[in-house]
Write a protein that holds these residues in place. Structure first.
Motif, PDB file in Angstrom:
ATOM      1  N   GLN A  36       0.813  -1.220   0.000  1.00 43.52           N
ATOM      2  CA  GLN A  36       0.000   0.000   0.000  1.00 43.52           C
ATOM      3  C   GLN A  36       0.845   1.268   0.000  1.00 43.52           C
ATOM      4  O   GLN A  36       0.558   2.230  -0.708  1.00 43.52           O
ATOM      5  CB  GLN A  36      -0.933  -0.013   1.219  1.00 43.52           C
ATOM      6  CG  GLN A  36      -1.962   1.116   1.241  1.00 43.52           C
ATOM      7  CD  GLN A  36      -1.439   2.385   1.890  1.00 43.52           C
ATOM      8  OE1 GLN A  36      -0.570   2.320   2.752  1.00 43.52           O
ATOM      9  NE2 GLN A  36      -1.971   3.525   1.483  1.00 43.52           N
ATOM     10  N   LYS A  37       1.918   1.279   0.786  1.00 45.09           N
ATOM     11  CA  LYS A  37       2.740   2.482   0.875  1.00 45.09           C
ATOM     12  C   LYS A  37       3.380   2.812  -0.466  1.00 45.09           C
ATOM     13  O   LYS A  37       3.465   3.973  -0.866  1.00 45.09           O
ATOM     14  CB  LYS A  37       3.812   2.304   1.948  1.00 45.09           C
ATOM     15  CG  LYS A  37       3.263   2.242   3.362  1.00 45.09           C
ATOM     16  CD  LYS A  37       4.385   2.080   4.373  1.00 45.09           C
ATOM     17  CE  LYS A  37       3.823   2.013   5.794  1.00 45.09           C
ATOM     18  NZ  LYS A  37       4.914   1.837   6.796  1.00 45.09           N
ATOM     19  N   GLN A  40       0.699   4.187  -2.758  1.00 50.48           N
ATOM     20  CA  GLN A  40       0.328   5.549  -2.368  1.00 50.48           C
ATOM     21  C   GLN A  40       1.378   6.545  -2.865  1.00 50.48           C
ATOM     22  O   GLN A  40       1.032   7.617  -3.361  1.00 50.48           O
ATOM     23  CB  GLN A  40       0.184   5.653  -0.844  1.00 50.48           C
ATOM     24  CG  GLN A  40      -0.110   7.064  -0.336  1.00 50.48           C
ATOM     25  CD  GLN A  40      -1.366   7.661  -0.944  1.00 50.48           C
ATOM     26  OE1 GLN A  40      -2.354   6.959  -1.152  1.00 50.48           O
ATOM     27  NE2 GLN A  40      -1.329   8.941  -1.253  1.00 50.48           N
ATOM     28  N   THR A  44       0.487   9.502  -5.640  1.00 52.15           N
ATOM     29  CA  THR A  44       0.852  10.908  -5.435  1.00 52.15           C
ATOM     30  C   THR A  44       1.670  11.421  -6.607  1.00 52.15           C
ATOM     31  O   THR A  44       1.432  12.522  -7.119  1.00 52.15           O
ATOM     32  CB  THR A  44       1.665  11.053  -4.131  1.00 52.15           C
ATOM     33  OG1 THR A  44       0.877  10.571  -3.045  1.00 52.15           O
ATOM     34  CG2 THR A  44       2.034  12.497  -3.879  1.00 52.15           C
ATOM     35  N   GLU A  55      -7.245   7.574  -7.639  1.00 47.73           N
ATOM     36  CA  GLU A  55      -7.750   6.652  -6.621  1.00 47.73           C
ATOM     37  C   GLU A  55      -7.441   5.232  -7.065  1.00 47.73           C
ATOM     38  O   GLU A  55      -7.635   4.887  -8.236  1.00 47.73           O
ATOM     39  CB  GLU A  55      -9.250   6.814  -6.405  1.00 47.73           C
ATOM     40  CG  GLU A  55      -9.789   5.908  -5.290  1.00 47.73           C
ATOM     41  CD  GLU A  55     -11.288   6.056  -5.080  1.00 47.73           C
ATOM     42  OE1 GLU A  55     -11.762   5.787  -3.958  1.00 47.73           O
ATOM     43  OE2 GLU A  55     -11.985   6.435  -6.035  1.00 47.73           O
ATOM     44  N   ALA A  65      -4.996   3.510  -2.258  1.00 44.72           N
ATOM     45  CA  ALA A  65      -4.266   4.773  -2.343  1.00 44.72           C
ATOM     46  C   ALA A  65      -5.170   5.820  -2.962  1.00 44.72           C
ATOM     47  O   ALA A  65      -6.182   5.504  -3.598  1.00 44.72           O
ATOM     48  CB  ALA A  65      -2.990   4.598  -3.173  1.00 44.72           C
ATOM     49  N   THR A  67      -5.442  10.505  -3.809  1.00 46.96           N
ATOM     50  CA  THR A  67      -4.983  11.878  -3.614  1.00 46.96           C
ATOM     51  C   THR A  67      -6.190  12.791  -3.494  1.00 46.96           C
ATOM     52  O   THR A  67      -7.312  12.423  -3.864  1.00 46.96           O
ATOM     53  CB  THR A  67      -4.100  12.349  -4.791  1.00 46.96           C
ATOM     54  OG1 THR A  67      -4.897  12.361  -5.990  1.00 46.96           O
ATOM     55  CG2 THR A  67      -2.907  11.433  -4.977  1.00 46.96           C
ATOM     56  N   GLY A  71      -7.687  10.837  -0.534  1.00 50.01           N
ATOM     57  CA  GLY A  71      -6.452  10.594   0.194  1.00 50.01           C
ATOM     58  C   GLY A  71      -6.641  10.182   1.637  1.00 50.01           C
ATOM     59  O   GLY A  71      -5.770  10.466   2.479  1.00 50.01           O
ATOM     60  N   PHE A  74      -7.905   4.650   3.887  1.00 50.25           N
ATOM     61  CA  PHE A  74      -7.234   3.513   3.270  1.00 50.25           C
ATOM     62  C   PHE A  74      -7.562   2.232   4.032  1.00 50.25           C
ATOM     63  O   PHE A  74      -7.647   2.211   5.259  1.00 50.25           O
ATOM     64  CB  PHE A  74      -5.720   3.735   3.260  1.00 50.25           C
ATOM     65  CG  PHE A  74      -5.291   4.971   2.494  1.00 50.25           C
ATOM     66  CD1 PHE A  74      -5.950   5.328   1.322  1.00 50.25           C
ATOM     67  CD2 PHE A  74      -4.258   5.768   2.943  1.00 50.25           C
ATOM     68  CE1 PHE A  74      -5.582   6.455   0.610  1.00 50.25           C
ATOM     69  CE2 PHE A  74      -3.874   6.901   2.244  1.00 50.25           C
ATOM     70  CZ  PHE A  74      -4.540   7.249   1.074  1.00 50.25           C
ATOM     71  N   THR A 256       2.900  13.410   2.102  1.00 45.72           N
ATOM     72  CA  THR A 256       2.135  12.245   2.526  1.00 45.72           C
ATOM     73  C   THR A 256       2.536  11.893   3.952  1.00 45.72           C
ATOM     74  O   THR A 256       3.457  12.482   4.522  1.00 45.72           O
ATOM     75  CB  THR A 256       2.420  11.037   1.605  1.00 45.72           C
ATOM     76  OG1 THR A 256       3.746  10.563   1.843  1.00 45.72           O
ATOM     77  CG2 THR A 256       2.288  11.428   0.141  1.00 45.72           C
TER      78      THR A 256
END
Length: 605
Positions: A36-37, A40, A44, A55, A65, A67, A71, A74, A256
């Motif tokens: 996920q990180k 994301q 971004t 999205e 993820a 913006t 944003g 999650f 973020t």
């Protein structure tokens, strides 16, 4: 009895439901949530590059993820606006909506009236015929909607490429934190801007090839905020320090929870050339930050306000007219005319009338009212004489007189016309040799060469290839109407190693060619470069050694690959022309070698 039957029926239904639950397949585990990180970070980055909101949801509609308004939340199913996402998941196909409140797909949505989404493009993430999730681009205002409409097809191809890369990498990288950076690095190479990702402490954790191109650096950068400038609100200027060298970069930044993502397309060095040296001025039309270009920019800034004549010296294709226009724009004559004439491109019998003009009735066929010459048109401004070395000797005396007297005599006129001009000339020739052989006047040379400016060839402008490459990619992609492609590291190495006999003009023409042939959504790979860049692969083989050396499997495969490339390059060249000498020159080999290779590969010569 009826009550007992109802109880029995209820029991049977309950048992049937329990049986169905046991027999139903368990929910498919999310393939996207473990990284996920990384996703994301990439969402971004994507929002910065495409100027849209992003999205990403998995196959269970869990938000991975996002913006802007997407944003947050999650790991949860979005509370609203899931109709279009479900449509993409169920069909496994792209969905495009530009009329969110009126579209038939949106009629069943309970939030239709209050929906902020103006436009929607959803692309499934497919892997082995299974939909892993959806990457969606969303326009939440009129400007974004217009942007989405204009580039829909390009965006779909782009996101389709990204999603396939993402799905393929899911099976390669293990599901652990240490695998995030390699996957994000792979995704970041696909975007067309320079990318730097920092953690919460400001440490650089990722820098893509394009950022390295602009900064000439590696992953040991330190990112620090310098100041906020202008509008839009997300545009900021940052300072990047690499050892003792500092760069000022302008781009878009998103903060973020994990750190900072910066996407930029321009970098300006703030390094000085020596103790006490003045900083190079900003001249947007002169792309380059090499030491030679910084010195040239400083000199231009110093001499621009002078009325003295300037002579620009340099090889063909180095951009001498660009320098001349820069001098004009920085001078006090910037609001007057800049008149350019190529002395080598106009026939000798026409050049005199073009420069000096003619009076009414000066000769048969003359315009009834006469004609103003280019020197008169440049009155108050700048006259640029390109390829001055090709000016006929007969006109050199008239030009010298015009410079000294500050007036011109049109053909057939009896009264001279006063003029106020600054002359900038340019040549790639050695005029001193022309003076010795008598083809160029020495007195005119010294009148024109009051302030000489030397424009270095591209091969001597260390580090400028990357800046010019980025400039021309942006310029020509905009003209053609295509998404700006990236450049592979191997192709970049080949561009850096090229001698560039045609200088900046050759690079511009090459980029325009590549923009037209590279498939949309792909990067410019070395295979797309013209044959001259592969000439080292087409050179004669070395003498055979007395004792054969055992080849490794890797070496054998590489040789086979090079032979395949060689054969393809020759085939393509023969398709363009049947002139063997021309083909050999294009490939950088001899004609005898060409015939030998045509026979070797069984090509139709």
């Amino acid at each position: 009895m009826r009550e007992q039957e109802n109880d029995n029926s209820a029991g049977l239904i309950k048992e049937a439901c329990e049986a169905l639950k046991k027999s139903a397949p368990p929910p498919v585990a999310s393939a996207l949530m473990p990284i996920q990180k990384t996703i994301q970070h990439f969402a971004t980055l994507l929002a910065n590059v495409l100027h849209l909101e992003v999205e990403v949801v998995d196959n269970q509609l869990l938000r991975i993820a996002g913006t802007g308004p997407y944003g947050q939340g999650f790991g949860q199913v979005p509370a609203s606006n899931t109709v279009l996402l479900r449509e993409v998941l169920e069909k496994g196909q792209e969905v495009v909506i530009f009329d969110s409140r009126q579209n038939s797909l949106c009629l069943e949505c309970t939030q239709r009236e209050s929906c902020r989404e103006r436009g929607f493009v959803g692309v499934p993430v497919m892997y082995q015929e299974r939909c892993l999730g959806v990457i969606s681009l969303v326009a939440v205002n009129i400007e974004q909607l217009r942007h989405l409409r204009e580039h829909t097809r390009m965006f779909i191809e782009y996101i389709r490429h990204i999603s396939s890369l993402l799905a393929a990498n899911l099976s390669v990288f293990p599901r652990k934190e240490s695998a995030i950076d390699p996957l994000l690095q792979s995704l970041a190479q696909c975007v067309d801007q320079a990318v730097i990702v920092c953690d919460r402490q400001g440490k650089i954790v990722l820098i893509n090839v394009r950022a390295q191109m602009l900064l000439g650096a590696h992953a040991d950068l330190r990112l620090e905020k310098l100041r906020v400038v202008g509008v839009p609100a997300r545009e900021r200027t940052y300072q990047v320090q690499v050892g003792n060298q500092r760069w000022r970069i302008t781009g878009q930044v998103r903060e973020t929870e994990e750190g900072t993502v910066l996407a930029f397309s321009d970098a300006r060095s703030e390094q000085r050339d020596g103790p006490g040296a003045e900083a190079a001025p900003v001249i947007k039309s002169l792309i380059g930050d090499s030491s030679a270009m910084r010195k040239l920019k400083r000199l231009i800034a110093r001499i621009a306000s002078s009325p003295s004549s300037v002579m620009i010296l340099g090889e063909s294709g180095t951009g001498k007219e660009v320098v001349a226009r820069a001098v004009h724009r920085l001078s006090e004559r910037h609001d007057k005319a800049f008149v350019a004439i190529n002395c080598a491109a106009i026939p000798e019998n026409l050049l005199e009338s073009e420069l000096f003009g003619y009076a009414k009735g000066a000769f048969t066929g003359a315009a009834p009212g006469g004609k103003r010459g280019l020197i008169q048109i440049a009155h108050g401004g700048t006259l640029f004489l390109d390829e001055i070395g090709d000016m006929p000797s007969g006109l050199q005396a008239r030009l010298l007189r015009a410079i000294e007297s500050r007036e011109v005599m049109p053909i057939g006129a009896s009264v001279p016309v006063p003029v106020d001009i600054r002359i900038i000339s340019a040549t790639h020739q050695n005029l001193e040799n022309h003076i010795r052989d008598g083809s160029f006047r020495e007195d005119l040379y010294y009148r024109l060469n009051v302030i000489p400016l030397w424009l270095p060839p591209l091969r001597e402008r260390d580090g400028d290839i990357e800046l010019l490459l980025k400039h021309f990619l942006t310029l020509h992609a905009g003209r053609v109407g295509r998404l700006q492609p990236g450049v592979s590291p191997q192709a970049l190495r080949m561009l850096r190693g090229h001698r560039w006999p045609g200088n900046v003009r050759e690079l511009s023409n090459l980029v325009e060619y590549l923009i037209n042939i590279v498939p949309e959504g792909e990067i410019i790979d070395s295979a797309l470069l013209p044959p001259v860049f592969h000439s080292s692969w087409l050179s004669e083989p070395p003498p055979v050694m007395a004792q054969p050396v055992q080849e490794t499997r890797c070496e054998s495969t590489e040789k086979a690959r090079l032979k395949s490339v060689e054969k393809t390059l020759i085939e393509e060249a023969l398709m363009r022309t049947r002139n063997k000498k021309q083909v050999a020159d294009e490939l950088g080999i001899g004609v005898a070698t060409l015939y030998r290779k045509i026979k070797k590969y069984g090509l139709a010569g």
